[in-house]
Design an enzyme around this catalytic site. Structure first.
Site, PDB file in Angstrom:
ATOM      1  NE  ARG A   1      -8.297   7.808   5.528  1.00 58.17           N
ATOM      2  CZ  ARG A   1      -7.377   7.892   4.577  1.00 58.17           C
ATOM      3  NH1 ARG A   1      -6.957   6.818   3.985  1.00 58.17           N
ATOM      4  NH2 ARG A   1      -6.886   9.057   4.214  1.00 58.17           N
TER       5      ARG A   1
ATOM      6  CG  PHE B   1     -12.252  -1.235  -5.230  1.00 59.98           C
ATOM      7  CD1 PHE B   1     -11.783  -1.250  -3.937  1.00 59.98           C
ATOM      8  CD2 PHE B   1     -11.718  -0.325  -6.129  1.00 59.98           C
ATOM      9  CE1 PHE B   1     -10.787  -0.367  -3.536  1.00 59.98           C
ATOM     10  CE2 PHE B   1     -10.714   0.560  -5.730  1.00 59.98           C
ATOM     11  CZ  PHE B   1     -10.243   0.541  -4.422  1.00 59.98           C
TER      12      PHE B   1
ATOM     13  CG  ASP C   1      -1.352   1.202   1.796  1.00 61.12           C
ATOM     14  OD1 ASP C   1      -1.362   2.189   1.059  1.00 61.12           O
ATOM     15  OD2 ASP C   1      -1.760   1.226   2.979  1.00 61.12           O
TER      16      ASP C   1
HETATM   17  N1  LIG Z   1     -13.369   2.243  -4.541  1.00 59.30           N
HETATM   18  C1  LIG Z   1     -13.933   2.664  -3.397  1.00 59.30           C
HETATM   19  N2  LIG Z   1     -15.244   2.893  -3.356  1.00 59.30           N
HETATM   20  C2  LIG Z   1     -15.835   3.348  -2.232  1.00 59.30           C
HETATM   21  N3  LIG Z   1     -15.207   3.589  -1.068  1.00 59.30           N
HETATM   22  C3  LIG Z   1     -13.896   3.380  -1.057  1.00 59.30           C
HETATM   23  C4  LIG Z   1     -13.184   2.909  -2.208  1.00 59.30           C
HETATM   24  N4  LIG Z   1     -11.894   2.806  -1.891  1.00 59.30           N
HETATM   25  C5  LIG Z   1     -11.794   3.198  -0.601  1.00 59.30           C
HETATM   26  N5  LIG Z   1     -12.986   3.527  -0.101  1.00 59.30           N
HETATM   27  C6  LIG Z   1     -13.238   4.039   1.262  1.00 59.30           C
HETATM   28  O1  LIG Z   1     -12.560   5.305   1.311  1.00 59.30           O
HETATM   29  C7  LIG Z   1     -11.839   5.436   2.529  1.00 59.30           C
HETATM   30  C8  LIG Z   1     -10.351   5.599   2.222  1.00 59.30           C
HETATM   31  O2  LIG Z   1      -9.843   4.386   1.693  1.00 59.30           O
HETATM   32  P1  LIG Z   1      -8.361   3.883   1.985  1.00 59.30           P
HETATM   33  O3  LIG Z   1      -8.256   2.496   1.451  1.00 59.30           O
HETATM   34  O4  LIG Z   1      -8.011   4.116   3.405  1.00 59.30           O
HETATM   35  O5  LIG Z   1      -7.543   4.890   1.041  1.00 59.30           O
HETATM   36  P2  LIG Z   1      -5.970   5.149   0.945  1.00 59.30           P
HETATM   37  O6  LIG Z   1      -5.279   3.994   1.566  1.00 59.30           O
HETATM   38  O7  LIG Z   1      -5.705   5.285  -0.517  1.00 59.30           O
HETATM   39  O8  LIG Z   1      -5.734   6.437   1.658  1.00 59.30           O
HETATM   40  C9  LIG Z   1     -12.162   4.207   3.363  1.00 59.30           C
HETATM   41  O9  LIG Z   1     -13.216   4.549   4.238  1.00 59.30           O
HETATM   42  C10 LIG Z   1     -12.614   3.162   2.329  1.00 59.30           C
HETATM   43  O10 LIG Z   1     -13.564   2.286   2.879  1.00 59.30           O
HETATM   44  N1  LIG Z   2       3.898  14.768   3.908  1.00 56.57           N
HETATM   45  C1  LIG Z   2       3.607  13.490   3.606  1.00 56.57           C
HETATM   46  N2  LIG Z   2       2.417  12.993   3.939  1.00 56.57           N
HETATM   47  C2  LIG Z   2       2.162  11.714   3.618  1.00 56.57           C
HETATM   48  C3  LIG Z   2       3.079  10.904   2.942  1.00 56.57           C
HETATM   49  N3  LIG Z   2       2.538   9.693   2.755  1.00 56.57           N
HETATM   50  C4  LIG Z   2       1.348   9.742   3.290  1.00 56.57           C
HETATM   51  N4  LIG Z   2       1.101  10.956   3.826  1.00 56.57           N
HETATM   52  C5  LIG Z   2      -0.066  11.355   4.602  1.00 56.57           C
HETATM   53  C6  LIG Z   2      -1.269  11.608   3.776  1.00 56.57           C
HETATM   54  C7  LIG Z   2      -2.371  11.092   4.649  1.00 56.57           C
HETATM   55  O1  LIG Z   2      -2.757  12.090   5.572  1.00 56.57           O
HETATM   56  C8  LIG Z   2      -1.747   9.952   5.444  1.00 56.57           C
HETATM   57  C9  LIG Z   2      -1.991   8.579   4.906  1.00 56.57           C
HETATM   58  O2  LIG Z   2      -1.920   8.562   3.483  1.00 56.57           O
HETATM   59  P1  LIG Z   2      -2.926   7.627   2.660  1.00 56.57           P
HETATM   60  O3  LIG Z   2      -2.731   7.999   1.216  1.00 56.57           O
HETATM   61  O4  LIG Z   2      -2.489   6.230   2.961  1.00 56.57           O
HETATM   62  O5  LIG Z   2      -4.284   7.906   3.166  1.00 56.57           O
HETATM   63  O6  LIG Z   2      -0.374  10.254   5.425  1.00 56.57           O
HETATM   64  C10 LIG Z   2       4.335  11.448   2.617  1.00 56.57           C
HETATM   65  O7  LIG Z   2       5.204  10.790   2.033  1.00 56.57           O
HETATM   66  N5  LIG Z   2       4.562  12.732   2.976  1.00 56.57           N
END
Ligand SMILES: Nc1ncnc2c1ncn2[C@@H]1O[C@H](COP(=O)(O)OP(=O)(O)O)[C@@H](O)[C@H]1O
Ligand SMILES: Nc1nc2c(ncn2[C@H]2C[C@H](O)[C@@H](COP(=O)(O)O)O2)c(=O)[nH]1
Length: 229
Positions: free
Chosen positions: A144, A190, A78
């Site tokens: 989220r 998804f 991820d």
């Molecule tokens: N394709 C999708 N459709 C609807 N909801 C989603 C989808 N992908 C993620 N979510 C929801 O959006 C939120 C953020 O997803 P997450 O997987 O944590 O994103 P990321 O890891 O890219 O930051 C979660 O609450 C998740 O359940």
């Molecule tokens: N400044 C940075 N912020 C970052 C980086 N990678 C993630 N993030 C922040 C953004 C979100 O608040 C949180 C988690 O990221 P997700 O995409 O998993 O929701 O962390 C980084 O490299 N630099």
């Protein structure tokens, strides 16, 4: 051995798809350090002060994860080290890092990337990029519910998120550590739509098959159980 890395903006669905893919393909998931990341809330409270420290924190954990993933068995990551500079460069561009911090960061990153060249397996097998619009990104961030990521916490986050989306297009085009593919995260829900999930998984499996990289442990009859995050 197959290593898949996911990429995409905040809230695109990377963690969710990592979990779905790992279960579907019978591989090991590597998640980002978010809830156990002590610097993240500090960064959102004072970005200028903590941008460098947060980046070193993420870079270190991403380096460990990619090394483990490239030496281990079948894995799904991820977000990965390949996206790290996108975030730091963007923060530097808006004045959140000094020249010394930028220089030190790139030296550290280059050293780490140099180490990866000595690994038995040097690159991932596939990048799966989840593309989302600003509206989708915000909806998912709200869903989220991490307080410090909300626009109500800091109104300047709107600009920050829009800028982040602009940095992703050239980043994706330039990425060449492995074959790559894009998932339409706006259209393919998804998480709640079984059909959309099947479409996404079929697209990824077709790409892996085309490359001869489907993990040996993969079995289409595997039961997929999705846990809402
Ligand atoms: N394709 C999708 N459709 C609807 N909801 C989603 C989808 N992908 C993620 N979510 C929801 O959006 C939120 C953020 O997803 P997450 O997987 O944590 O994103 P990321 O890891 O890219 O930051 C979660 O609450 C998740 O359940
Ligand atoms: N400044 C940075 N912020 C970052 C980086 N990678 C993630 N993030 C922040 C953004 C979100 O608040 C949180 C988690 O990221 P997700 O995409 O998993 O929701 O962390 C980084 O490299 N630099």
């Amino acid at each position: 051995m197959t290593v898949i890395v996911l990429s995409g903006p905040i809230g695109a669905g990377k963690s969710s798809l990592t979990s779905i893919l790992a279960k579907y393909l019978g591989t090991k998931p590597f998640y980002e350090s978010v809830d156990n990341n002590p610097v993240l809330p500090l960064f959102y409270a004072d970005p200028k002060k903590y941008a460098f420290l947060l980046q070193v924190f993420f870079l270190n954990t991403r380096f460990r994860s990619i090394k483990d993933a490239l030496t281990d068995d079948n894995n799904v990551l991820d977000r990965s080290i390949y996206e790290d500079a996108l975030f730091f460069q963007m923060n530097a561009d808006i004045g959140r890092a000094t020249k010394e911090e930028v220089d030190t960061y790139y030296e550290l990153l280059n050293n780490m990337m140099g180490e990866l060249k000595h690994m038995p397996k040097k690159n991932p097998d596939l990048l799966v990029h989840i593309k989302v619009s600003y509206d989708t990104m915000i909806k998912r961030i709200q869903k989220r519910g991490r307080p410090y990521e909300q626009l109500s916490y800091d109104a300047t986050l709107e600009d920050y998120y829009k800028r982040l989306l602009r940095y992703y297009k050239p980043w994706y085009e330039k990425y060449d550590y492995s074959p790559k593919m894009e998932i339409d995260g706006d259209k393919l829900d998804f998480m709640t739509d079984d059909h959309a999930r099947e479409v996404v998984l079929d697209q990824i499996v077709a790409k892996l098959k085309e490359m001869g990289k489907l993990p040996e442990s993969w079995d289409k009859s595997t039961n997929i159980q999705i846990e809402e995050q």
